[in-house]
Structures are given as C-alpha cells and as structure tokens.
Design a protein around this motif. Structure first.
Motif, PDB file in Angstrom:
ATOM      1  N   UNK A   1       7.113   6.543  17.272  1.00  0.00           N
ATOM      2  CA  UNK A   1       8.465   6.800  16.790  1.00  0.00           C
ATOM      3  C   UNK A   1       9.418   5.660  17.078  1.00  0.00           C
ATOM      4  N   UNK A   2      10.482   5.601  16.268  1.00  0.00           N
ATOM      5  CA  UNK A   2      11.499   4.565  16.397  1.00  0.00           C
ATOM      6  C   UNK A   2      12.780   5.060  15.745  1.00  0.00           C
ATOM      7  N   UNK A   3      13.911   4.512  16.161  1.00  0.00           N
ATOM      8  CA  UNK A   3      15.173   4.828  15.507  1.00  0.00           C
ATOM      9  C   UNK A   3      15.345   4.045  14.208  1.00  0.00           C
ATOM     10  N   UNK A   4      14.474   3.084  13.957  1.00  0.00           N
ATOM     11  CA  UNK A   4      14.521   2.290  12.726  1.00  0.00           C
ATOM     12  C   UNK A   4      13.963   3.128  11.581  1.00  0.00           C
ATOM     13  N   UNK A   5      14.759   3.409  10.546  1.00  0.00           N
ATOM     14  CA  UNK A   5      14.257   4.236   9.432  1.00  0.00           C
ATOM     15  C   UNK A   5      13.016   3.653   8.768  1.00  0.00           C
ATOM     16  N   UNK A   6      12.886   2.334   8.764  1.00  0.00           N
ATOM     17  CA  UNK A   6      11.719   1.716   8.132  1.00  0.00           C
ATOM     18  C   UNK A   6      10.436   2.095   8.852  1.00  0.00           C
ATOM     19  N   UNK A   7      10.522   2.372  10.142  1.00  0.00           N
ATOM     20  CA  UNK A   7       9.330   2.757  10.894  1.00  0.00           C
ATOM     21  C   UNK A   7       8.817   4.104  10.417  1.00  0.00           C
ATOM     22  N   UNK A   8       9.715   5.049  10.180  1.00  0.00           N
ATOM     23  CA  UNK A   8       9.316   6.367   9.686  1.00  0.00           C
ATOM     24  C   UNK A   8       8.706   6.266   8.297  1.00  0.00           C
ATOM     25  N   UNK A   9       9.252   5.389   7.462  1.00  0.00           N
ATOM     26  CA  UNK A   9       8.691   5.189   6.120  1.00  0.00           C
ATOM     27  C   UNK A   9       7.258   4.687   6.225  1.00  0.00           C
ATOM     28  N   UNK A  10       7.018   3.749   7.146  1.00  0.00           N
ATOM     29  CA  UNK A  10       5.676   3.211   7.319  1.00  0.00           C
ATOM     30  C   UNK A  10       4.706   4.277   7.815  1.00  0.00           C
ATOM     31  N   UNK A  11       5.151   5.118   8.740  1.00  0.00           N
ATOM     32  CA  UNK A  11       4.294   6.184   9.256  1.00  0.00           C
ATOM     33  C   UNK A  11       3.989   7.198   8.160  1.00  0.00           C
ATOM     34  N   UNK A  12       4.982   7.529   7.361  1.00  0.00           N
ATOM     35  CA  UNK A  12       4.768   8.476   6.263  1.00  0.00           C
ATOM     36  C   UNK A  12       3.759   7.924   5.255  1.00  0.00           C
ATOM     37  N   UNK A  13       3.766   6.621   5.053  1.00  0.00           N
ATOM     38  CA  UNK A  13       2.780   6.007   4.158  1.00  0.00           C
ATOM     39  C   UNK A  13       1.370   6.201   4.703  1.00  0.00           C
ATOM     40  N   UNK A  14       1.211   6.010   6.002  1.00  0.00           N
ATOM     41  CA  UNK A  14      -0.100   6.221   6.621  1.00  0.00           C
ATOM     42  C   UNK A  14      -0.491   7.693   6.531  1.00  0.00           C
ATOM     43  N   UNK A  15       0.468   8.580   6.767  1.00  0.00           N
ATOM     44  CA  UNK A  15       0.181  10.021   6.682  1.00  0.00           C
ATOM     45  C   UNK A  15      -0.270  10.402   5.276  1.00  0.00           C
ATOM     46  N   UNK A  16       0.380   9.826   4.262  1.00  0.00           N
ATOM     47  CA  UNK A  16      -0.012  10.113   2.886  1.00  0.00           C
ATOM     48  C   UNK A  16      -1.419   9.602   2.602  1.00  0.00           C
ATOM     49  N   UNK A  17      -1.732   8.428   3.114  1.00  0.00           N
ATOM     50  CA  UNK A  17      -3.076   7.895   2.933  1.00  0.00           C
ATOM     51  C   UNK A  17      -4.124   8.741   3.630  1.00  0.00           C
ATOM     52  N   UNK A  18      -3.785   9.232   4.825  1.00  0.00           N
ATOM     53  CA  UNK A  18      -4.717  10.087   5.553  1.00  0.00           C
ATOM     54  C   UNK A  18      -4.906  11.418   4.835  1.00  0.00           C
ATOM     55  N   UNK A  19      -3.832  11.977   4.317  1.00  0.00           N
ATOM     56  CA  UNK A  19      -3.925  13.240   3.580  1.00  0.00           C
ATOM     57  C   UNK A  19      -4.822  13.089   2.356  1.00  0.00           C
ATOM     58  N   UNK A  20      -4.690  11.962   1.673  1.00  0.00           N
ATOM     59  CA  UNK A  20      -5.522  11.725   0.493  1.00  0.00           C
ATOM     60  C   UNK A  20      -6.993  11.614   0.879  1.00  0.00           C
ATOM     61  N   UNK A  21      -7.260  10.953   1.983  1.00  0.00           N
ATOM     62  CA  UNK A  21      -8.641  10.787   2.436  1.00  0.00           C
ATOM     63  C   UNK A  21      -9.243  12.114   2.893  1.00  0.00           C
ATOM     64  N   UNK A  22      -8.444  12.942   3.544  1.00  0.00           N
ATOM     65  CA  UNK A  22      -8.953  14.205   4.091  1.00  0.00           C
ATOM     66  C   UNK A  22      -8.917  15.339   3.077  1.00  0.00           C
ATOM     67  N   UNK A  23      -8.128  15.169   2.029  1.00  0.00           N
ATOM     68  CA  UNK A  23      -8.002  16.234   1.036  1.00  0.00           C
ATOM     69  C   UNK A  23      -7.255  17.447   1.543  1.00  0.00           C
TER      70      UNK A  23
END
Length: 241
Positions: free
Chosen positions: A128-150
């Motif tokens: 986590x970070x107070x930088x909004x860009x950090x949350x955007x980057x984490x959400x991108x990884x989460x979306x990629x993981x969701x796609x991989x796991x179905x």
C-alpha cells in the motif's frame, strides 16, 4: 570501452533477517546472470547504505548508475527518495518491478503451492501507498490474476490505501462460504508479510521472491534505463569538427 552503469538494487530495508537474505539473494542472482555488471545494494529506510550514498560513490569513481527499485509499485520512495538520489548525478532510476505479467505468473505459482482450490476466494495483499498511482498498479496486477484464475480477486492493503487486508478478508468471508486465500503481493518476508499472516485468511501464499522471474524483471528494468542513460549521455557529447 566505457563501463556499463552500476546496477543499484534499492529496496525498502527491513529488520527481518529472512527478508534481508531474500533481497540479497535477488541481487546475487543478478550478479551471477550478468558478471559484466557491478551490482550494489542500497536502501531507502531501516538499513544502510542509503541509495543516495551508493549513487554518489559510483559518481566519485567516474561511473554512471542505474537504480532499480526492488519495489512492486510507485510511491513515495520511488518518486522522492530514489528520484532525489539520481538527481544532478550521472545516474537514472528505472521503474519499479510492477506491474508486470511475470509477477502474475509468480502469484499463480505461489497460490498453487499453498493449495488454492476451485471454491476459494482470493484477496491480493499489497503493502500500500498514499500515491494513487500505486493503487492503480496493484489493481492492474489483481485484474491480471483474476483473468488467470478465472475468478474475482479483491485487493487489501497493509498501509496507505483502503481497504486494509483484514477488512478485505472479512468482506470476502462474508460474501463466500468457501475458504479465503491471500495472494501475498510482497517481495520478501518482513513486517508487512507478518501482518498478512495475522489478517484472518485460511491460507496465505509465500512472498514473490526468490524467483528467477524476479531476476529477469530486474535486468529488464536495468537494460531499458541504461539505454536511456547512454542516449542521454550521447546527446550531451559535443560533435567533432
């Protein structure tokens, strides 16, 4: 022949003996993979040497440097500490390690190793970070993981952003009758991973490192930044005649 830039692997720093060993192993593997490079370790907090001191030492020897953040997303340490370390010096900073599709691959493997089952609900736990860009980057990884796991993947943070990991775990448990599994989006053992282990999930995957794919990302970040550094230096070189 001009020496290649020094690769400065800069991590946050930790009091965890195991965490220190894992970070050190990443840089040892980088050095093994590229024996032509000078590889140095640096930190933004907790441990020494400070990244600014390592970059300054390289400059005093007449060497350029590329700082590769051993961090998974942007944030204060990347935008402020590391940026200040390379400012007005023959050095540059590479982007952090994430987001990157290879990190999603590692997350999938770590979840498989811990025993992820089809009915499990997954929470991605990030520092986590107070930088909004950090949350955007984490959400991108989460979306990629969701796609991989179905399956859906929600996110929890250790600090800086919300929801916090225990709250994300509690929400996932309230919405599902199955197990809640945390995918630990942390590079190494340490304070945040200890807090993740206490967040109430049924299973928690291991941190990402050590892994050869992490080493490959470090080297890719270095090469891209080194190319820009060489181009910038060439642009400052006076033309003959």
């Amino acid at each position: 022949m001009t020496a290649p830039p020094v690769l400065v692997g800069c991590s946050h720093g930790t009091d965890s003996v195991e965490g220190r060993a894992v970070i050190r192993s990443i840089l040892a593997a980088v050095a093994d993979a590229r024996p032509d490079l000078v590889v140095r370790e640096a930190f933004v907090d907790v441990q020494e040497p400070a990244v600014a001191d390592v970059v300054a030492s390289a400059a005093e020897l007449g060497l350029t440097a590329v700082v590769v953040p051993l961090l998974l997303s942007v944030g204060f340490h990347v935008r402020v500490d590391i940026a200040a370390a390379v400012e007005d010096r023959p050095a540059t900073a590479a982007p952090p390690l994430g987001p990157d599709a290879r990190l999603v691959d590692v997350l999938v493997d770590r979840l498989t190793q811990v025993g992820l089952a089809p009915g499990d609900t997954v929470v991605l736990a990030a520092a986590g970070s107070t930088d909004p860009a950090a949350a955007v980057a984490v959400e991108e990884v989460a979306a990629g993981l969701a796609a991989r796991l179905g399956r859906p993947v929600t996110v929890g943070y250790g600090a800086g952003s919300t929801p916090r990991v225990p709250d994300a775990v509690a929400a996932a448990r309230a919405e599902s009758a199955g197990r809640v599994v945390i995918a630990s989006y942390l590079l190494a053992p340490g304070y945040f991973h200890d807090r993740v282990l206490e967040a109430g999930a049924d299973l928690v995957s291991a941190p990402l490192a050590p892994d050869d794919r992490i080493v490959a990302i470090v080297l890719d970040r270095y090469e891209a930044a080194a190319a820009l550094l060489r181009g910038s230096a060439a642009g400052r070189t006076p033309r003959a005649g």
